[in-house]
Write an enzyme that holds these catalytic residues in place. Sequence first.
Site, PDB file in Angstrom:
ATOM      1  N   GLY A  11       0.836  -1.204   0.000  1.00  0.00           N
ATOM      2  CA  GLY A  11       0.000   0.000   0.000  1.00  0.00           C
ATOM      3  C   GLY A  11       0.866   1.247   0.000  1.00  0.00           C
ATOM      4  O   GLY A  11       1.936   1.261   0.598  1.00  0.00           O
ATOM      5  N   THR A 140       5.156   1.708   6.114  1.00  0.00           N
ATOM      6  CA  THR A 140       3.749   1.419   6.403  1.00  0.00           C
ATOM      7  C   THR A 140       3.175   2.503   7.294  1.00  0.00           C
ATOM      8  O   THR A 140       3.844   2.945   8.241  1.00  0.00           O
ATOM      9  CB  THR A 140       3.534   0.051   7.106  1.00  0.00           C
ATOM     10  OG1 THR A 140       2.239   0.048   7.733  1.00  0.00           O
ATOM     11  CG2 THR A 140       4.552  -0.251   8.181  1.00  0.00           C
ATOM     12  N   ASP A 142       0.816   1.923   9.185  1.00  0.00           N
ATOM     13  CA  ASP A 142       0.363   1.224  10.392  1.00  0.00           C
ATOM     14  C   ASP A 142       1.428   1.186  11.491  1.00  0.00           C
ATOM     15  O   ASP A 142       1.126   0.880  12.632  1.00  0.00           O
ATOM     16  CB  ASP A 142      -0.034  -0.223  10.055  1.00  0.00           C
ATOM     17  CG  ASP A 142      -1.339  -0.297   9.274  1.00  0.00           C
ATOM     18  OD1 ASP A 142      -1.893   0.769   8.954  1.00  0.00           O
ATOM     19  OD2 ASP A 142      -1.802  -1.413   8.988  1.00  0.00           O
ATOM     20  N   MET A 184      -7.383   3.308   9.934  1.00  0.00           N
ATOM     21  CA  MET A 184      -6.647   2.120   9.504  1.00  0.00           C
ATOM     22  C   MET A 184      -5.860   1.514  10.665  1.00  0.00           C
ATOM     23  O   MET A 184      -5.630   2.172  11.681  1.00  0.00           O
ATOM     24  CB  MET A 184      -5.742   2.442   8.331  1.00  0.00           C
ATOM     25  CG  MET A 184      -6.519   2.498   7.023  1.00  0.00           C
ATOM     26  SD  MET A 184      -5.455   2.698   5.604  1.00  0.00           S
ATOM     27  CE  MET A 184      -6.644   2.478   4.274  1.00  0.00           C
ATOM     28  N   GLY A 185      -5.451   0.300  10.481  1.00  0.00           N
ATOM     29  CA  GLY A 185      -4.737  -0.442  11.522  1.00  0.00           C
ATOM     30  C   GLY A 185      -5.254  -1.865  11.475  1.00  0.00           C
ATOM     31  O   GLY A 185      -6.263  -2.176  12.101  1.00  0.00           O
ATOM     32  N   GLU A 237      -9.658  -0.362  12.218  1.00  0.00           N
ATOM     33  CA  GLU A 237     -10.407  -1.253  11.309  1.00  0.00           C
ATOM     34  C   GLU A 237     -10.288  -2.739  11.687  1.00  0.00           C
ATOM     35  O   GLU A 237     -11.177  -3.524  11.414  1.00  0.00           O
ATOM     36  CB  GLU A 237      -9.917  -1.058   9.878  1.00  0.00           C
ATOM     37  CG  GLU A 237      -8.420  -1.385   9.735  1.00  0.00           C
ATOM     38  CD  GLU A 237      -7.825  -1.176   8.362  1.00  0.00           C
ATOM     39  OE1 GLU A 237      -8.548  -0.875   7.407  1.00  0.00           O
ATOM     40  OE2 GLU A 237      -6.589  -1.321   8.264  1.00  0.00           O
ATOM     41  N   ARG A 282     -23.475   8.374  14.762  1.00  0.00           N
ATOM     42  CA  ARG A 282     -23.078   8.418  13.351  1.00  0.00           C
ATOM     43  C   ARG A 282     -21.673   7.844  13.236  1.00  0.00           C
ATOM     44  O   ARG A 282     -20.891   7.912  14.178  1.00  0.00           O
ATOM     45  CB  ARG A 282     -23.053   9.854  12.817  1.00  0.00           C
ATOM     46  CG  ARG A 282     -24.403  10.552  12.788  1.00  0.00           C
ATOM     47  CD  ARG A 282     -25.315  10.013  11.703  1.00  0.00           C
ATOM     48  NE  ARG A 282     -26.522  10.819  11.553  1.00  0.00           N
ATOM     49  CZ  ARG A 282     -27.639  10.643  12.275  1.00  0.00           C
ATOM     50  NH1 ARG A 282     -27.701   9.704  13.207  1.00  0.00           N
ATOM     51  NH2 ARG A 282     -28.689  11.417  12.058  1.00  0.00           N
TER      52      ARG A 282
HETATM   53  O1  F6P Z   1      -1.123  -1.873   5.501  1.00  0.00           O
HETATM   54  C1  F6P Z   1      -1.574  -0.591   5.507  1.00  0.00           C
HETATM   55  C2  F6P Z   1      -3.042  -0.509   5.280  1.00  0.00           C
HETATM   56  O2  F6P Z   1      -3.243   0.847   5.282  1.00  0.00           O
HETATM   57  C3  F6P Z   1      -3.927  -1.255   6.271  1.00  0.00           C
HETATM   58  O3  F6P Z   1      -4.151  -0.553   7.452  1.00  0.00           O
HETATM   59  C4  F6P Z   1      -5.168  -1.449   5.469  1.00  0.00           C
HETATM   60  O4  F6P Z   1      -5.941  -2.531   5.935  1.00  0.00           O
HETATM   61  C5  F6P Z   1      -4.638  -1.714   4.120  1.00  0.00           C
HETATM   62  O5  F6P Z   1      -3.446  -0.992   4.004  1.00  0.00           O
HETATM   63  C6  F6P Z   1      -5.605  -1.373   3.010  1.00  0.00           C
HETATM   64  O6  F6P Z   1      -4.941  -1.441   1.794  1.00  0.00           O
HETATM   65  P1  F6P Z   1      -5.641  -1.422   0.366  1.00  0.00           P
HETATM   66  O7  F6P Z   1      -7.034  -0.933   0.509  1.00  0.00           O
HETATM   67  O8  F6P Z   1      -4.789  -0.528  -0.460  1.00  0.00           O
HETATM   68  O9  F6P Z   1      -5.577  -2.813  -0.119  1.00  0.00           O
END
Ligand code: F6P
Length: 364
Positions: A11, A140, A142, A184-185, A237, A282
């Site tokens: 990513g 990353t 993350d 994200m995470g 997430e 919400r």
């Molecule tokens: O690894 C980084 C990250 O941002 C994660 O937190 C997330 O689940 C993932 O990438 C989503 O990546 P993509 O939608 O690009 O496949």
Amino acid sequence: MKRVLIATSGGDCPGLNAVIRAIVRRASQEKDWEVVGSIQAYDGLLREPTEIVILDKKTVSGIHVRGGTIIGTTNKGGPFAWPVKNNDGTWEYVDRSDEMIRKLKYIGVNAVISIGGEGSQKISKKLFEKGLNIIGVPKTIDNDLSLTDFTFGYQTAVQIATEAVDKLVTTAQSHNRVLILEVMGRNAGWIALSASIAGGAEVCLIPEIPYDINKVVERLESRFSRDRGFANIVIAEGSKPIGGEVAGIKSNEIGYGNIRLMGAASRLMQEIKSTGFEADMRETVLGHLQRGGMPNAYDRILASQFGVKAFEMVLEKKFGEMVVYNHPDICSVSFSEAIQKEKLIEMDSYLLHTAKGIGISLGF
Ligand code: F6P
């Protein structure tokens, strides 16, 4: 002329371009080196015709402030699992790593710098074991790679998530609502926890700590009195309730190995409602806004340090190693050490202690 090839994979992440620029600028100080980039990770190398670009000082001029990566990336497939469509429409994955290494020799590449996360560095390790001169640079948002204090992109993502909390606090307050922000995470809750502390959330749920919905609701109740009150929740997430699974779907994108995480916030909202909690709620999913756009100053600096170090490791022939930040130094570790374990939030970490100390509920 000696040649180093850069590939950005996995990513994207704010700061990738700053790493590329730093490698190119440092290499230009040596008289016999040139830098090339493979388009979309190793795909550019494996495609016919090959897609490789020359990266010189002109090409990288000013790119350190830009999000994304000028050479593209992918988080699908790779040299060890290249997707091939059969005549019957099914897909199989073939190992093209030997062919790729041959091709690198053929086009005169002396070393490769792979900028990527855990998955990419696992590939780097396998390529190194096959004899490729390869250096890794961790990447990353993350921040879940162990042995490096931080990865570039993470601080920018935290800033973006914090700004989102700041905005949601004012609207939660105006409407007497509970607002849930999903960030994200996948396995690590660094972004969620940091943004909760910086933004002032009441509840923070992270993948490392499966949550008890009753504890979450207890905290929410304490924030409301006769329909007045508000609360902000940040959920990573990859969070899950005690005894439950992560919220997501199996992706049908070819070569995409991960579960596509989605729905943690909306599931949480339903779980809260099902306890009888009555205030309005919400949800907001921040998604890829956290990955795009300009890296902040911190990430540009860290990325530049990683780039300079990576090229110098090529000069020193420190192949099979990944750059790491070990405050205040930029050093390196072997690929085996680098991918040994993910950096998750430990129960005794001071960041978690701080969150508890300022009264954030962690759902347990
Ligand atoms: O690894 C980084 C990250 O941002 C994660 O937190 C997330 O689940 C993932 O990438 C989503 O990546 P993509 O939608 O690009 O496949």
